[in-house]
Design a protein around this motif. Structure first.
Motif, PDB file in Angstrom:
ATOM      1  N   ARG A 176       0.835  -1.209   0.000  1.00  0.00           N
ATOM      2  CA  ARG A 176       0.000   0.000   0.000  1.00  0.00           C
ATOM      3  C   ARG A 176       0.865   1.252   0.000  1.00  0.00           C
ATOM      4  O   ARG A 176       0.553   2.246  -0.652  1.00  0.00           O
ATOM      5  N   ARG A 181      -5.428   9.308   0.312  1.00  0.00           N
ATOM      6  CA  ARG A 181      -6.850   8.956   0.184  1.00  0.00           C
ATOM      7  C   ARG A 181      -7.623   9.968  -0.646  1.00  0.00           C
ATOM      8  O   ARG A 181      -8.699   9.669  -1.150  1.00  0.00           O
ATOM      9  N   ASP A 206      -6.966   8.344  -4.082  1.00  0.00           N
ATOM     10  CA  ASP A 206      -7.489   6.992  -4.254  1.00  0.00           C
ATOM     11  C   ASP A 206      -8.010   6.523  -2.897  1.00  0.00           C
ATOM     12  O   ASP A 206      -7.213   6.318  -1.970  1.00  0.00           O
ATOM     13  N   THR A 264      -8.770   3.799  -1.738  1.00  0.00           N
ATOM     14  CA  THR A 264      -8.188   2.555  -1.223  1.00  0.00           C
ATOM     15  C   THR A 264      -6.857   2.797  -0.524  1.00  0.00           C
ATOM     16  O   THR A 264      -6.329   1.893   0.120  1.00  0.00           O
TER      17      THR A 264
END
Length: 181
Positions: free
Chosen positions: A29, A169, A172, A174
């Motif tokens: 991530r 965030r 995106d 996610t």
């Protein structure tokens, strides 16, 4: 007028409990967040005369991943003082900058980067974006301040205005916090 951009390292990997804090790499991530922020910074058209960064693995990998998105490489000045630095240390580092760069990008860690914003940007309503930082300054966040100084040696508390902040965030969903029901 000087411009100071801050880029907090992206999300790091905590899977190896034995790893030294300095040696923690980015997780997947984090790599995605660094690339997304690199694309965002590229798309803003911002350029920097100097880039200084913590040599911690997660900061170095943030530079590497975001550079892929910028589609260029940068001459980075690695400065160990940025690793886990207080705001006062970061201000001292800025005051020592040579060569009179107009714009500087600093890649580092919290709480130092967040505290640097709180120290440089007055809490007087002149920078409404300061409230976003008060809420949270998550990993891979990018912020830009305009400093009302002609020389980096004159950097002092209250000399800046926060003009831009972008969290992963925002680019995106996610890349934001994982919500648990």
């Amino acid at each position: 007028m000087k411009t100071l951009a801050l880029f907090r390292h992206a999300k790091s990997d905590w899977s190896d409990a034995r790893a030294r804090d300095f040696d923690r790499p980015l997780n997947e991530r984090g790599k995605r967040g660094a690339r997304a922020m690199g694309e965002y910074i590229r798309d803003t058209g911002r350029t920097f005369d100097r880039m200084i960064a913590s040599p911690a693995v997660r900061a170095a990998e943030t530079v590497e991943e975001s550079s892929k998105a910028w589609k260029c490489t940068f001459k980075v000045e690695w400065d160990r003082r940025i690793y886990l630095a207080s705001s006062a240390t970061l201000i001292d580092l800025l005051k020592e900058l040579s060569g009179d760069p107009k714009s500087v990008l600093m890649i580092g860690h919290n709480p130092g980067l967040e505290d640097l914003i709180f120290d440089l940007v007055p809490d007087d309503g002149s920078s409404p974006l300061r409230e976003v930082v008060e809420e949270k300054f998550p990993t891979a966040t990018f912020a830009v301040m305009e400093l009302d100084v002609d020389d980096w040696a004159d950097v002092a508390e209250g000399c800046a205005r926060l003009v831009e902040i972008k969290r992963p965030r925002d680019l995106d969903p996610t890349l934001g916090p994982v919500l648990v029901d």
